[in-house]
Design a protein around this motif. Structure first.
Motif, PDB file in Angstrom:
ATOM      1  N   VAL A 172      61.569  12.051  15.682  1.00 32.39           N
ATOM      2  CA  VAL A 172      61.700  13.156  16.645  1.00 32.39           C
ATOM      3  C   VAL A 172      62.439  12.674  17.891  1.00 32.39           C
ATOM      4  O   VAL A 172      63.325  13.366  18.416  1.00 32.39           O
ATOM      5  N   ILE A 173      62.125  11.472  18.361  1.00 32.36           N
ATOM      6  CA  ILE A 173      62.806  10.920  19.522  1.00 32.36           C
ATOM      7  C   ILE A 173      64.294  10.725  19.233  1.00 32.36           C
ATOM      8  O   ILE A 173      65.157  11.020  20.071  1.00 32.36           O
ATOM      9  N   LEU A 174      64.610  10.237  18.047  1.00 29.62           N
ATOM     10  CA  LEU A 174      66.012  10.038  17.662  1.00 29.62           C
ATOM     11  C   LEU A 174      66.759  11.370  17.619  1.00 29.62           C
ATOM     12  O   LEU A 174      67.931  11.444  18.027  1.00 29.62           O
ATOM     13  N   ASP A 175      66.106  12.416  17.117  1.00 35.25           N
ATOM     14  CA  ASP A 175      66.730  13.751  17.119  1.00 35.25           C
ATOM     15  C   ASP A 175      67.041  14.202  18.539  1.00 35.25           C
ATOM     16  O   ASP A 175      68.122  14.753  18.814  1.00 35.25           O
ATOM     17  N   MET A 176      66.131  13.972  19.455  1.00 39.93           N
ATOM     18  CA  MET A 176      66.328  14.365  20.857  1.00 39.93           C
ATOM     19  C   MET A 176      67.472  13.579  21.487  1.00 39.93           C
ATOM     20  O   MET A 176      68.277  14.140  22.242  1.00 39.93           O
ATOM     21  N   GLN A 177      67.559  12.307  21.178  1.00 38.99           N
ATOM     22  CA  GLN A 177      68.631  11.475  21.729  1.00 38.99           C
ATOM     23  C   GLN A 177      69.993  11.879  21.167  1.00 38.99           C
ATOM     24  O   GLN A 177      70.999  11.907  21.897  1.00 38.99           O
ATOM     25  N   ARG A 178      70.042  12.227  19.865  1.00 36.82           N
ATOM     26  CA  ARG A 178      71.309  12.631  19.254  1.00 36.82           C
ATOM     27  C   ARG A 178      71.814  13.952  19.822  1.00 36.82           C
ATOM     28  O   ARG A 178      73.031  14.158  19.939  1.00 36.82           O
ATOM     29  N   GLU A 179      70.901  14.850  20.163  1.00 37.90           N
ATOM     30  CA  GLU A 179      71.309  16.162  20.667  1.00 37.90           C
ATOM     31  C   GLU A 179      71.579  16.164  22.167  1.00 37.90           C
ATOM     32  O   GLU A 179      71.952  17.203  22.726  1.00 37.90           O
ATOM     33  N   THR A 180      71.390  15.065  22.825  1.00 36.51           N
ATOM     34  CA  THR A 180      71.706  14.950  24.252  1.00 36.51           C
ATOM     35  C   THR A 180      73.111  14.347  24.403  1.00 36.51           C
ATOM     36  O   THR A 180      73.349  13.223  23.921  1.00 36.51           O
ATOM     37  N   PRO A 181      74.054  15.047  25.035  1.00 39.68           N
ATOM     38  CA  PRO A 181      75.424  14.537  25.174  1.00 39.68           C
ATOM     39  C   PRO A 181      75.471  13.199  25.920  1.00 39.68           C
ATOM     40  O   PRO A 181      74.625  12.927  26.775  1.00 39.68           O
ATOM     41  N   ASP A 182      76.468  12.394  25.596  1.00 41.28           N
ATOM     42  CA  ASP A 182      76.621  11.094  26.254  1.00 41.28           C
ATOM     43  C   ASP A 182      76.912  11.243  27.740  1.00 41.28           C
ATOM     44  O   ASP A 182      76.536  10.388  28.546  1.00 41.28           O
ATOM     45  N   ASN A 183      77.606  12.319  28.088  1.00 40.69           N
ATOM     46  CA  ASN A 183      77.967  12.551  29.499  1.00 40.69           C
ATOM     47  C   ASN A 183      76.995  13.511  30.197  1.00 40.69           C
ATOM     48  O   ASN A 183      77.360  14.192  31.162  1.00 40.69           O
ATOM     49  N   TYR A 184      75.794  13.585  29.705  1.00 44.96           N
ATOM     50  CA  TYR A 184      74.778  14.495  30.273  1.00 44.96           C
ATOM     51  C   TYR A 184      74.481  14.113  31.718  1.00 44.96           C
ATOM     52  O   TYR A 184      74.176  12.955  32.021  1.00 44.96           O
ATOM     53  N   ASP A 185      74.592  15.089  32.630  1.00 44.49           N
ATOM     54  CA  ASP A 185      74.456  14.818  34.068  1.00 44.49           C
ATOM     55  C   ASP A 185      73.081  14.294  34.447  1.00 44.49           C
ATOM     56  O   ASP A 185      72.959  13.490  35.381  1.00 44.49           O
TER      57      ASP A 185
END
Length: 283
Positions: free
Chosen positions: A207-220
């Protein structure tokens, strides 16, 4: 044989004999009242004086308190949903930085259980951190910012007691993630600042990995956390699970009960820090 009356004779005695005797009416009720209560208008003041003296009597206060407690128990037994309304009031007034009943309702029940009576309402507030905070520092900051938001936006008085609940995820040991709630209380008048943490609920690494994958690399807001919450990520895997109460489905314990148990601790700590006169007024 009729008696002959002399025209010159005085007839006043006759008219006096035939004149009806006047009837004198006496207000017996008024007379009795005056005799039994010489002060007249002071009767009302005497009654109020008795009530005032009875209300200040410790024995009478104890009797009235026990009577009220018995009536309240009867009502709540017949209709348990009435308990929050019966316990509303007192000198404890708290605003929770959320309109979600799972949060402000849990805090209300806890404060009413500790103080006997308390008024607790929920007001929505924003924070300037990610929707899913990561780490204890981010969780605490999010809770504090929600309180600051309400004060700066003047939605609450500057002296209002506020409680904020912020959930975050933290890696306690390598690859061991947990969901934790930070509950903060701020009382400007009595200069009381408290924070407690809820039970840590395990979160699967997938679940944590899913959350990290769906968060953009350039997320403010990546400095404070992730763009997707635990509840949202779990619902994508298990559509039948509610994002707001996923702990109930996975652990059998609702988020409301988790917040409630920690709020009991918070309310008790707050009660111990309050001046005695505030506690006595609320009892």
């Amino acid at each position: 044989m009729m008696e002959e009356i002399n025209p010159g004779e005085n007839t006043s005695s006759v008219s006096e004999q035939t004149k009806p005797t006047p009837v004198v009416v006496c207000d017996v009720t008024t007379q009795v009242d005056k005799e039994s209560n010489p002060d007249g208008g002071n009767e009302a003041s005497g009654v109020w004086s008795w009530i005032k003296s009875a209300s200040s009597n410790q024995f009478m206060q104890s009797v009235m308190k026990k009577t009220k407690t018995g009536v309240d128990k009867m009502i709540t037994t017949l209709d348990p949903g009435m308990e929050p309304f019966i316990r509303e009031g007192g000198d404890i007034n708290v605003v929770v930085t959320s309109e979600k009943e799972v949060k402000w309702g849990a805090v209300r029940d806890a404060f009413q259980a500790v103080f006997g009576a308390a008024t607790v309402v929920g007001v929505p507030a924003q924070s300037n951190i990610a929707p899913q905070p990561v780490g204890y520092t981010a969780g605490l900051k999010g809770a504090q910012e929600r309180i600051s938001y309400l004060r700066h936006s003047q939605q609450v008085d500057e002296n209002q007691v506020c409680v904020s609940v912020e959930n975050f995820v933290a890696e306690h040991t390598p690859d061991k993630w947990f969901d934790v709630g930070c509950i903060v209380l701020n009382d400007p008048v009595n200069k009381i600042m408290l924070e407690v943490y809820t039970l840590a609920v395990p979160v699967e690494n997938e679940v944590i990995l899913d959350m990290q994958r769906e968060t953009p690399d350039n997320y403010d807001l990546s400095w404070s956390g992730l763009a997707v919450t635990v509840g949202e990520a779990i619902q994508k895997r298990l559509p039948w699970v509610s994002p707001s109460d996923w702990p109930r489905a996975l652990t059998g314990m609702s988020r409301r009960n988790i917040i409630y148990s920690s709020s009991l601790c918070l309310a008790e700590l707050y009660k111990r820090r309050l001046p005695e006169k505030v506690i006595e007024q609320n009892v």
